[in-house]
Each structure stands twice: as C-alpha cells, then as structure tokens.
Design an enzyme around this catalytic site. Structure first.
Site, PDB file in Angstrom:
ATOM      1  N   ASP A 145       1.336  -1.291   0.203  1.00 53.55           N
ATOM      2  CA  ASP A 145       0.044  -0.008   0.190  1.00 53.55           C
ATOM      3  C   ASP A 145       0.727   1.135   0.216  1.00 53.55           C
ATOM      4  O   ASP A 145       0.667   2.421  -0.889  1.00 53.55           O
ATOM      5  CB  ASP A 145      -0.975   0.029   1.662  1.00 53.55           C
ATOM      6  CG  ASP A 145      -0.576  -0.595   2.370  1.00 53.55           C
ATOM      7  OD1 ASP A 145       0.417  -1.495   2.268  1.00 53.55           O
ATOM      8  OD2 ASP A 145      -0.195   0.492   3.685  1.00 53.55           O
TER       9      ASP A 145
ATOM     10  N   ASP B  14      -0.313  -7.795 -10.175  1.00 56.67           N
ATOM     11  CA  ASP B  14      -1.513  -7.879 -10.902  1.00 56.67           C
ATOM     12  C   ASP B  14      -1.949  -6.094 -10.815  1.00 56.67           C
ATOM     13  O   ASP B  14      -1.700  -5.531 -12.083  1.00 56.67           O
ATOM     14  CB  ASP B  14      -2.259  -8.229 -10.513  1.00 56.67           C
ATOM     15  CG  ASP B  14      -3.789  -8.531 -11.892  1.00 56.67           C
ATOM     16  OD1 ASP B  14      -3.048  -7.813 -13.175  1.00 56.67           O
ATOM     17  OD2 ASP B  14      -4.324  -8.788 -11.879  1.00 56.67           O
TER      18      ASP B  14
END
Length: 349
Positions: free
Chosen positions: A216, A240
């Site tokens: 994050d 991804d």
C-alpha cells in the site's frame, strides 16, 4: 541506425485474438515484415475465436504449436461468460510454467502528468492468491454464506522470481530492485517472499541495490514520486494491481506491453482488453503489441531489430506526429502502421 538482414527463420506462434486483436496483430505483422524480423509464424486461435474454431478458448492445436515453438505473440483474448471457462492466458501461463510476468512502463509521448517514466515491474505469475484454492461454506439456507480463499507462496518460487528480477536488472544495467510485500499483516504468505527475496539480494550486493516496500505504501509512493523506483518485484496479486497502476503513469494500457517467461517457453502480449466496441473501426492503437514484439525480439537475441522498432515508434509518435486518436492524433490503425513500417524499413541495410 542500420538493421542487418537475418536469414534463419525463427518458429513462433501467432494468436490474433478477439475484438481489436486481429487488427493490431495485422498492423504488427506489417511493421515486423518491413523491419525484416525473421519469424516463421504459425497462426493459431484463442479466446472467443478459439471457441468458435474448436469449442475451447485454448484449443489443443494452439497449445501444441506453443509447445513446438516455445515462443508466442498474442493479441487480447476474451473469456466467454459462463460455462466454466477459465482465462486462456492464465491457462497458458500454467501449462508452460511461465513464472515471470515482465511489465515495463516507459513514457512514449511527452506532455502527460509524468515525464520520463522508465520502470519495470516483475510479477510472480503462478503462485499467491491466484492459485484459485477457493470454496464456500454454507450456513442455513445460504450455500454461499462464507467464501474462503487460500494463497500459496513457496520459498523456491519466491527465490526464482526475485532472482529473475535481479538478473534482468543486471542485464539492463539497472541500479535497484524493490521487493514489494505485505509481510506486516500476511506474515506467512508474503513473509516467505520477503525473506527469500532478501536472501537472493545478498548475491547481488555491490552490483544492484535492494530495498523493500509494503504494497500500500508502494502504491502511494508510485503516484507521489515514481522516480524513486527502478525495478519492482512482487507476488501475483500485488503485481497484477501495481502493473496497471504503473501503466497509468505512462498513459494507460495502450502503452503497456507484457511478457510471460518460463524456462521452456515465452509468451508476449498486449495486456489491454479486446475492446469489441471499437473492433473493425480502425481506431485501435497497436503500440502495446508492437512494444511486446520488441520484447520478443530482445528475447530471441535480435537486439538490433528491437532497438530499431522502438526507435521507429518514438520517431513516428514524437517527430512525425503520427498518432492514433487515443494519443490525440487522427491516424487510423492502418495509417499508423504504414507510417511505422516505412520508418523501420529505412533502417534496414
């Protein structure tokens, strides 16, 4: 620059794909022919075209072709809705153990939100949460009351993908590899990746620097200051997501090529979708699959051809100003390809 002609043909599988796939693949063939790229193409089907031809998004003939050539270039494939069909691309990755997903992102045209982006993301392709170990737990009258998914990361798989990232960095003269994880929460699943990554990094001390980021925080820092990153390596799901984020830094998936690399086969692709709404209208931008073809040329040792192709794309876009509508121009798919074919042909001996 001059590209010397090559005589020996290289067997390769060509999968035009669905939607805009046949258009952008045809454009790519025109440019590669003009460049003198020595591929001997075996045309096969996949996605909806595979279903229509053989009742399967990934027909046996296509698999057999890739097994024979060990090399493939494909357009976007659509996955049929319903019927239990799985993504043909995911199946190819599993079938040929294409463990490394390579996604470079480089600024093609100036004037965007960011300038001079030049990043590489290396994603582990076979493990993590995408192994698909999922099931439901029924409660009362609800058969799908609880959904459970298990991820799998192995120490050897983690070492393999991190080592690939470092070797790629060494090959290209890159300075730093960043390990991206979530080991603060997923202590086992991504902790093993971080631990294995740090072990591998020690083998490259003095040649390539290494640091790590929680996923994050990495996403935020990529938006705030992408220039602090060079090569990023991470697990399947995180890769991804971050690869599409990085593509957004250079204008979107239309500028994003991809490669899926294994020990015995390699698959090169445009990573964007099939865009059926614009299929057949001459609006599609073939740049992503052209850049994938350049990666394919690098992979088979034709670096001069790859360099010429990338130089041609840069010149046509930024000097000749021939651009498709998504890049602010008026060129059709065919006219863009024709301009690029003419440019790269001038580089040949």
């Amino acid at each position: 620059m001059t590209v010397a002609p090559a005589s020996n043909k290289i067997p390769a599988t060509l999968i035009p794909g669905d939607g805009i796939g046949p258009e952008i693949v045809a454009a790519t063939m025109k440019v590669l022919d003009a460049l003198g790229a020595p591929f001997d193409w075996d045309v096969q089907q996949g996605g909806m075209a595979g279903v229509e031809a053989a009742g399967d998004p990934l027909p046996k003939a296509t698999l057999d072709s890739i097994r024979r050539t060990g090399l493939a270039l494909k357009g976007p494939l659509s996955t049929p809705l319903g019927g239990g069909y799985r993504s043909a691309t995911v199946r190819m990755r599993e079938e040929f153990q294409l463990y490394a997903n390579l996604r470079p992102a480089k600024t093609l045209t100036p004037g965007g939100r960011y300038e001079d982006i030049d990043l590489i993301l290396v994603r582990e392709n076979l493990e993590g949460l995408y192994v698909g170990f999922e099931h439901y737990i029924p409660i009362g009258s609800d058969p799908h009351a609880v959904a459970v998914s298990s991820g799998v990361n192995t120490r050897e798989g983690s070492r393999r993908i991190v080592r690939y990232a470092f070797e790629h960095a060494v090959k290209l003269g890159r300075k730093k590899v960043t390990l991206v994880h979530k080991a603060n929460v997923l202590k086992a699943l991504t902790g093993i990746f971080l631990e294995a990554g740090r072990e591998v990094a020690k083998e490259y001390e003095g040649r390539v620097a290494c640091d790590d980021r929680i996923v994050d925080a990495c996403a935020m820092q990529l938006v705030l200051n992408p220039y602090q990153f060079d090569v990023i390596v991470t697990t399947n799901l995180f890769g991804d997501i971050l690869s599409d984020l990085i593509a957004g830094l250079v204008g979107g998936l239309g500028a994003a090529p991809g490669a899926n690399i294994g020990d015995k086969a390699a698959l090169f692709e445009a990573v964007h979708g099939s865009a059926p709404d614009i299929a057949g209208k001459g609006l599609a931008n073939p740049t992503a699959i052209l850049l994938a073809a350049a990666m394919m040329l690098d992979h088979v040792g034709l670096q001069n051809h790859a360099t010429a192709l990338r130089k041609g794309i840069d010149t046509v876009l930024n000097v000749d100003k021939v651009r498709t509508g998504d890049l602010g121009g008026t060129a059709s798919t065919d006219s863009y390809a024709a301009a690029l074919a003419q440019k790269v042909a001038s580089y040949r001996a």
